[in-house]
Scaffold this motif. Structure first.
Motif, PDB file in Angstrom:
ATOM      1  N   THR A 284       6.290  36.060  66.721  1.00 23.55           N
ATOM      2  CA  THR A 284       6.048  35.329  67.963  1.00 23.55           C
ATOM      3  C   THR A 284       4.544  35.243  68.201  1.00 23.55           C
ATOM      4  OG1 THR A 284       8.141  36.092  68.901  1.00 23.55           O
ATOM      5  CG2 THR A 284       6.501  35.277  70.443  1.00 23.55           C
ATOM      6  N   ARG A 285       3.998  34.024  68.200  1.00 24.76           N
ATOM      7  CA  ARG A 285       2.562  33.797  68.366  1.00 24.76           C
ATOM      8  C   ARG A 285       2.348  32.769  69.463  1.00 24.76           C
ATOM      9  NH1 ARG A 285       3.281  37.454  65.280  1.00 24.76           N
ATOM     10  NH2 ARG A 285       2.223  37.857  63.285  1.00 24.76           N
TER      11      ARG A 285
ATOM     12  N   LEU B 212       9.379  44.198  66.492  1.00 27.71           N
ATOM     13  CA  LEU B 212      10.367  45.240  66.211  1.00 27.71           C
ATOM     14  C   LEU B 212      11.395  45.348  67.329  1.00 27.71           C
ATOM     15  CD1 LEU B 212       7.991  48.072  64.898  1.00 27.71           C
ATOM     16  CD2 LEU B 212       9.156  46.283  63.574  1.00 27.71           C
ATOM     17  N   GLU B 213      10.950  45.078  68.569  1.00 30.80           N
ATOM     18  CA  GLU B 213      11.857  45.232  69.714  1.00 30.80           C
ATOM     19  C   GLU B 213      11.360  44.385  70.861  1.00 30.80           C
ATOM     20  OE1 GLU B 213      12.615  48.829  72.806  1.00 30.80           O
ATOM     21  OE2 GLU B 213      13.130  49.306  70.717  1.00 30.80           O
TER      22      GLU B 213
ATOM     23  N   ASP C 281       8.719  43.205  77.544  1.00 30.81           N
ATOM     24  CA  ASP C 281       8.172  44.399  76.900  1.00 30.81           C
ATOM     25  C   ASP C 281       8.500  44.308  75.418  1.00 30.81           C
ATOM     26  OD1 ASP C 281       7.129  45.744  79.189  1.00 30.81           O
ATOM     27  OD2 ASP C 281       9.168  46.262  79.762  1.00 30.81           O
ATOM     28  N   ALA C 282       7.496  44.467  74.581  1.00 30.94           N
ATOM     29  CA  ALA C 282       7.710  44.273  73.149  1.00 30.94           C
ATOM     30  C   ALA C 282       6.946  45.314  72.341  1.00 30.94           C
ATOM     31  CB  ALA C 282       7.275  42.878  72.730  1.00 30.94           C
ATOM     32  N   ILE C 283       7.510  45.651  71.195  1.00 29.04           N
ATOM     33  CA  ILE C 283       6.844  46.499  70.214  1.00 29.04           C
ATOM     34  C   ILE C 283       6.673  45.675  68.951  1.00 29.04           C
ATOM     35  CG2 ILE C 283       6.927  48.633  68.858  1.00 29.04           C
ATOM     36  CD1 ILE C 283       8.864  49.753  70.979  1.00 29.04           C
TER      37      ILE C 283
ATOM     38  N   ARG D  18       6.808  48.514  59.212  1.00 31.66           N
ATOM     39  CA  ARG D  18       7.494  48.727  60.491  1.00 31.66           C
ATOM     40  C   ARG D  18       6.891  49.889  61.278  1.00 31.66           C
ATOM     41  NH1 ARG D  18      11.854  45.739  61.283  1.00 31.66           N
ATOM     42  NH2 ARG D  18      12.689  47.137  62.875  1.00 31.66           N
ATOM     43  N   ARG D  19       5.658  50.184  61.026  1.00 31.84           N
ATOM     44  CA  ARG D  19       4.945  51.174  61.827  1.00 31.84           C
ATOM     45  C   ARG D  19       4.388  50.457  63.053  1.00 31.84           C
ATOM     46  NH1 ARG D  19      -0.750  54.190  60.235  1.00 31.84           N
ATOM     47  NH2 ARG D  19      -1.088  55.209  62.274  1.00 31.84           N
TER      48      ARG D  19
END
Length: 264
Positions: free
Chosen positions: A111-112, A206-207, A235-237, A243-244
């Motif tokens: 997502t950009r 990732l989330e 809220d995003a990771i 995947r770190r």
């Protein structure tokens, strides 16, 4: 000038860059329909029927007052109603515009903001509004796989499409891994380009967690929102190829300027 003084104002032609009307079709006094309501009906019809296209800049209040032959109080009441109807939108420093349709904003693995806005035919921009080193809260530490209290770099940005503020973003990074990232964001106006400089440009989602609430005072100010408007909170990771986690972000979107699309 009072409301009753409107009858003394002479009609002026509509500005040349917007659709005009015959003087006989102007707002009429003595009909039992309030002048501001007639203005709302006239401008709403122009918008709905396409004579005023999305993104069109309206004339100034003074020009519109002269156009309709009313005082500024009457004109402002009409514009307030059109704003409540979400047909027009005022942006400080730019003017009042016919509202653009919401940006279709996909949420996926990659997502950009700039890419999404550009695909919508709008001009993306971003600017740094603040940064600092702070201790990680329990929530941020868990998201970034750090210990509570570890140093994180917080970067706050506002992002716009065609000069209209769309989202406020707060982003947190492990300070040691992303030192000076805020300076790169300030120079480029882009988180993606800043991370690319650090070799972390190919980050992936990732989330994602999505909620909604009323905009607070600061959000209303930064997003140019009237009271009572809603923001969508994402809220995003984001993580690297292994995947770190490298970024925890909290974006607040003006709810009526975007349409979130969750990719599966």
């Amino acid at each position: 000038m009072s409301e009753t003084d409107d009858s003394a104002v002479t009609h002026q032609p509509f500005p040349a860059d917007l659709p005009g009307d015959d003087p006989g079709e102007d707002v009429a006094r003595g009909t039992g329909v309030a002048l501001w309501k007639q203005i709302v009906e006239r401008l709403e019809a122009d918008i709905v029927e396409g004579r005023l296209a999305p993104g069109t800049r309206l004339p100034t209040e003074m020009e519109l007052s002269e156009r309709f032959g009313v005082n500024r109080h009457t004109l402002r009441r009409a514009l307030a109603m059109l704003t409540d109807k979400r047909l027009i939108e005022a942006t400080p420093g730019r003017g009042t515009f016919v509202k653009e349709p919401p940006i279709r904003y996909p949420i996926g693995a990659r997502t950009r903001f700039s890419e999404i806005v550009s695909r919508e035919g709008r001009a993306p921009s971003g600017r740094l509004i603040g940064s600092r080193i702070e201790p990680a809260t329990a929530e941020i530490a868990e998201a970034l796989r750090l210990a509570p209290g570890d140093e994180v770099l917080r970067v706050d940005m506002i992002r716009e499409a065609d000069g209209v503020p769309i989202t406020i973003g707060s982003h947190w990074y492990e300070a040691g891994r992303c030192r000076d990232l805020d300076l790169l964001v300030a120079a480029t106006g882009s988180v993606t380009r800043a991370l690319e400089t650090l070799g972390l440009g190919d980050y992936r989602r990732l989330e994602t967690r999505i909620t909604a609430r009323l905009a607070d005072e600061e959000e209303r100010r930064l997003l140019s929102l009237p009271a009572g408007r809603t923001v969508m909170v994402i809220d995003a990771i984001n993580g690297d190829a292994q995947r770190r986690p490298i970024q925890y972000s909290r974006a607040r979107f003006s709810a009526d300027r975007v349409q979130l699309v969750v990719k599966t």
